[in-house]
Design an enzyme around this catalytic site. Structure first.
Site, PDB file in Angstrom:
ATOM      1  N   ASN A 296       3.011  -3.257   4.249  1.00 36.05           N
ATOM      2  CA  ASN A 296       4.053  -3.717   3.323  1.00 36.05           C
ATOM      3  C   ASN A 296       3.702  -5.087   2.739  1.00 36.05           C
ATOM      4  OD1 ASN A 296       6.224  -1.820   2.836  1.00 36.05           O
ATOM      5  ND2 ASN A 296       6.626  -1.917   5.037  1.00 36.05           N
TER       6      ASN A 296
ATOM      7  N   ASP B  84       0.730   0.561   7.669  1.00 36.90           N
ATOM      8  CA  ASP B  84       1.436   0.208   6.441  1.00 36.90           C
ATOM      9  C   ASP B  84       1.857  -1.249   6.600  1.00 36.90           C
ATOM     10  OD1 ASP B  84       3.183  -0.262   4.376  1.00 36.90           O
ATOM     11  OD2 ASP B  84       4.618   1.298   4.934  1.00 36.90           O
TER      12      ASP B  84
ATOM     13  N   GLU C  68       6.204   5.455  10.242  1.00 36.79           N
ATOM     14  CA  GLU C  68       7.485   6.023   9.803  1.00 36.79           C
ATOM     15  C   GLU C  68       7.641   7.465  10.274  1.00 36.79           C
ATOM     16  OE1 GLU C  68      10.110   4.750   6.436  1.00 36.79           O
ATOM     17  OE2 GLU C  68       8.166   4.555   5.450  1.00 36.79           O
TER      18      GLU C  68
ATOM     19  N   ASN D 164       1.181   6.371   6.344  1.00 34.77           N
ATOM     20  CA  ASN D 164       2.637   6.335   6.460  1.00 34.77           C
ATOM     21  C   ASN D 164       3.145   7.672   5.924  1.00 34.77           C
ATOM     22  OD1 ASN D 164       5.414   6.150   5.772  1.00 34.77           O
ATOM     23  ND2 ASN D 164       5.295   3.922   5.700  1.00 34.77           N
TER      24      ASN D 164
ATOM     25  N   ASP E  85       5.228   9.094   0.040  1.00 34.39           N
ATOM     26  CA  ASP E  85       4.947   8.191  -1.068  1.00 34.39           C
ATOM     27  C   ASP E  85       3.688   7.354  -0.811  1.00 34.39           C
ATOM     28  OD1 ASP E  85       6.397   7.011   0.964  1.00 34.39           O
ATOM     29  OD2 ASP E  85       7.740   5.877  -0.336  1.00 34.39           O
ATOM     30  N   HIS E  86       3.143   7.445   0.423  1.00 31.39           N
ATOM     31  CA  HIS E  86       1.866   6.821   0.768  1.00 31.39           C
ATOM     32  C   HIS E  86       0.790   7.897   0.876  1.00 31.39           C
ATOM     33  CE1 HIS E  86       3.589   2.886   2.277  1.00 31.39           C
ATOM     34  NE2 HIS E  86       4.678   3.648   2.269  1.00 31.39           N
TER      35      HIS E  86
ATOM     36  N   ASP F 171      -1.458  -0.300   2.340  1.00 29.41           N
ATOM     37  CA  ASP F 171      -1.909   0.322   3.583  1.00 29.41           C
ATOM     38  C   ASP F 171      -3.340  -0.134   3.845  1.00 29.41           C
ATOM     39  OD1 ASP F 171       0.320   2.595   4.118  1.00 29.41           O
ATOM     40  OD2 ASP F 171      -0.073   2.378   1.969  1.00 29.41           O
TER      41      ASP F 171
END
Length: 257
Positions: free
Chosen positions: A149, A147, A34, A7, A247-248, A218
């Site tokens: 989530n 990802d 994303e 991501n 941030d991933h 992930d």
């Protein structure tokens, strides 16, 4: 054959990192989530110059997914979205690469368990489960990367008590993850790494990465046919240390030929 998921939290911002990572880690397949860009804004020329082809489904501001395939591999039977599901959010794309059915998915976040976005997440998960079941029936060699989530269990959360019953860790979300496993899939990372404090996402705030306060959300789930070929699955934390990182960070699966 190496497959990876990442991501990137805006491909426009993170394109230099993606190109650097591909140069240093020339995986065969890279699934991106994303993108946060329109379909016609995808940087195909830069991707091709790096030795990759791509199939993508863009969406301005939010969402967007792509499958990057290294030159020399096929990229066939591309399917955008979840067939039969009218979803305005562009979160899924699939293709067959070297005999492997690759599904790249950016799962719904849900925001909070009391948010209107949470029921949408659960409904979306049900549609994805239906789709993956259909794909497995057609493609015995299948990988679902993205990802998610969802942190599958307490090992995947830096503070399980603080996250208990919250979005990403709630019982219905974890049950949905287990239902995907129940279709005949395996969490490839857990085939090889049972250690605690192994994460793929860290909040930008409060020095969470430096303190290793993250979540493993992930994942690469694989069918039994690929499980027999899996030799390694790792979280590559290096890009999270770079300037202006996502941030991933990437997760990479290696398959024997």
């Amino acid at each position: 054959m190496r497959l990876a998921t990442w991501n990137v939290n805006s491909l426009k911002v993170r394109l230099p990192q993606v190109l650097q990572w591909l140069a240093e880690t020339p995986v065969d397949v890279l699934c991106l989530q994303e993108l946060k860009m329109d379909q016609d804004a995808f940087p195909l020329a830069d991707i091709e110059a790096a030795g990759y082809r791509a199939a993508w489904l863009g969406q301005k501001t939010y969402n967007g997914v792509a499958i990057l395939v290294r030159d020399g591999h096929s990229l066939d039977d591309v399917v955008p979205g979840i067939p039969g599901y009218d979803d305005e959010q562009r979160r899924v794309i699939a293709a067959t690469v070297g005999g492997v059915r690759v599904i790249c998915a950016y799962f719904v976040n849900g925001e909070a368990v009391d948010s209107p976005k949470y029921p949408y997440k659960l409904a979306w998960l049900a549609e994805l489960e239906r789709y993956v079941a259909d794909e497995l029936a057609r493609h015995p060699a299948l990988a679902l990367l993205g990802d998610y989530n969802i942190a599958p269990d307490d090992r995947d959360v830096y503070d399980p008590e603080a996250w208990k019953d919250k979005v990403l860790c709630s019982v219905p979300e974890r049950d949905a993850f287990r239902r995907l496993i129940g279709l005949g899939l395996t969490d490839s990372f857990r085939l090889f790494n049972q250690d605690e404090k192994q994460y793929s996402w860290w909040d930008y705030r409060a020095m969470m990465f430096r303190r290793n306060l993250g979540l493993r959300i992930d994942h690469i789930l694989i069918s039994d046919a690929l499980k027999a070929r899996a030799t390694e699955c790792v979280i590559d934390k290096a890009p999270r240390k770079w300037e202006r990182p996502s941030d991933h960070t990437p997760v990479v699966l290696t398959l024997a030929e």
